[in-house]
Design a protein around this motif. Sequence first.
Motif, PDB file in Angstrom:
ATOM      1  N   ARG A  45       0.842  -1.203   0.000  1.00  0.00           N
ATOM      2  CA  ARG A  45       0.000   0.000   0.000  1.00  0.00           C
ATOM      3  C   ARG A  45       0.870   1.243   0.000  1.00  0.00           C
ATOM      4  O   ARG A  45       1.899   1.294   0.686  1.00  0.00           O
ATOM      5  CB  ARG A  45      -0.882   0.046   1.247  1.00  0.00           C
ATOM      6  N   GLN A  48      -0.824   6.951   1.572  1.00  0.00           N
ATOM      7  CA  GLN A  48      -2.172   7.488   1.713  1.00  0.00           C
ATOM      8  C   GLN A  48      -3.173   6.408   2.071  1.00  0.00           C
ATOM      9  O   GLN A  48      -4.175   6.663   2.734  1.00  0.00           O
ATOM     10  CB  GLN A  48      -2.589   8.182   0.404  1.00  0.00           C
ATOM     11  N   ASN A  49      -2.899   5.179   1.664  1.00  0.00           N
ATOM     12  CA  ASN A  49      -3.822   4.077   1.878  1.00  0.00           C
ATOM     13  C   ASN A  49      -3.468   3.242   3.113  1.00  0.00           C
ATOM     14  O   ASN A  49      -4.040   2.182   3.326  1.00  0.00           O
ATOM     15  CB  ASN A  49      -3.870   3.175   0.633  1.00  0.00           C
ATOM     16  N   GLU A  51      -4.334   3.137   6.421  1.00  0.00           N
ATOM     17  CA  GLU A  51      -5.409   3.751   7.191  1.00  0.00           C
ATOM     18  C   GLU A  51      -4.960   4.131   8.603  1.00  0.00           C
ATOM     19  O   GLU A  51      -4.036   3.548   9.158  1.00  0.00           O
ATOM     20  CB  GLU A  51      -6.593   2.791   7.277  1.00  0.00           C
ATOM     21  N   GLU A 104      -1.620   4.248  -7.774  1.00  0.00           N
ATOM     22  CA  GLU A 104      -1.420   4.542  -6.358  1.00  0.00           C
ATOM     23  C   GLU A 104      -0.218   5.470  -6.185  1.00  0.00           C
ATOM     24  O   GLU A 104       0.813   5.282  -6.827  1.00  0.00           O
ATOM     25  CB  GLU A 104      -1.151   3.266  -5.570  1.00  0.00           C
ATOM     26  N   VAL A 109      -5.214   7.657  -4.518  1.00  0.00           N
ATOM     27  CA  VAL A 109      -5.463   6.500  -5.380  1.00  0.00           C
ATOM     28  C   VAL A 109      -6.407   6.956  -6.477  1.00  0.00           C
ATOM     29  O   VAL A 109      -7.237   7.845  -6.262  1.00  0.00           O
ATOM     30  CB  VAL A 109      -6.071   5.316  -4.595  1.00  0.00           C
ATOM     31  N   PHE A 129     -13.056   2.392  -1.240  1.00  0.00           N
ATOM     32  CA  PHE A 129     -12.387   3.688  -1.128  1.00  0.00           C
ATOM     33  C   PHE A 129     -13.400   4.811  -0.932  1.00  0.00           C
ATOM     34  O   PHE A 129     -13.163   5.762  -0.184  1.00  0.00           O
ATOM     35  CB  PHE A 129     -11.541   3.955  -2.376  1.00  0.00           C
ATOM     36  N   TYR A 134     -12.186   8.570   0.499  1.00  0.00           N
ATOM     37  CA  TYR A 134     -11.037   8.953  -0.310  1.00  0.00           C
ATOM     38  C   TYR A 134     -11.477   9.838  -1.476  1.00  0.00           C
ATOM     39  O   TYR A 134     -12.479   9.556  -2.140  1.00  0.00           O
ATOM     40  CB  TYR A 134     -10.350   7.714  -0.896  1.00  0.00           C
TER      41      TYR A 134
END
Length: 264
Positions: A45, A48-49, A51, A104, A109, A129, A134
């Motif tokens: 990941r 940004q992804n 979490e 990504e 994303v 997402f 997002y």
Amino acid sequence: MKKIAFFDIDGTLTSEIDGSIPESAVYAIRAARANGNLMFINTGRCFQNVEQRFRDVGFDGFVCGCGTDIYCDGAEILHVAQTHETVMKLLLAAREWDIDILFESRKEVAFDLARPLRHPDARRQYEAFEERGYEMPEHLENPNFFCDKFVLWFEHPEQLAGFRTTSDRYFECIDRGGNFREFVPLGYSKATGLNYVLDYYRIDKKDAYAFGDSNNDLPMLTALTNSVAMGNASPATLFDKVSYVTEKASEDGIRLALEHFGFI
């Protein structure tokens, strides 16, 4: 002697059943840090992804995007991005071969929505997402748009083969099973990210440990003598390539392995 552990996220830090983070894993990682060890996420990941729920566990840093973006003690120490020109070549190839592509980067994303998403897993990911709130840019031809890596879904093998006549010049293709593939810039992997962190802290490889459950973890699992496969790992051939097989993520696998190796 200080030790360091690197954890994949999906299926390693999280339960293979429902994607939650087992309480035993949170306890064990925090206890290992309290004992003076370094704890790192090492994930495909992009940042940004990753979490907030993962960040809240408490880590000393993050190796993101399969080694393309690295954070130590709150500071970014490496970031490798693709040019807009390269991204446009990938975008045109995905459209030519009618493939669902997800770009990504450390900040965002983005799906190509020039036509409806075909693959049900791609649609599910897009909806996930959206549920997380997002913001996904749709105008990918914007000169300021770029990516660090990408994934895609296809329906027929010839689509993937055709797409790779373009992508293989820039990216390594990782088989994630079924009709899903992950693409990482040539020369980068979870292993290169791991090595970068070890150099940063001047830690010997014998004091480093890697935890994973899938093919994109293989580079870091084989880079170290101390490697851990989760009991839910797939493919099962991973079990033969690690020094220790722990229980499933949902069955206290992380805690048991950290206890086994003396972190806690």
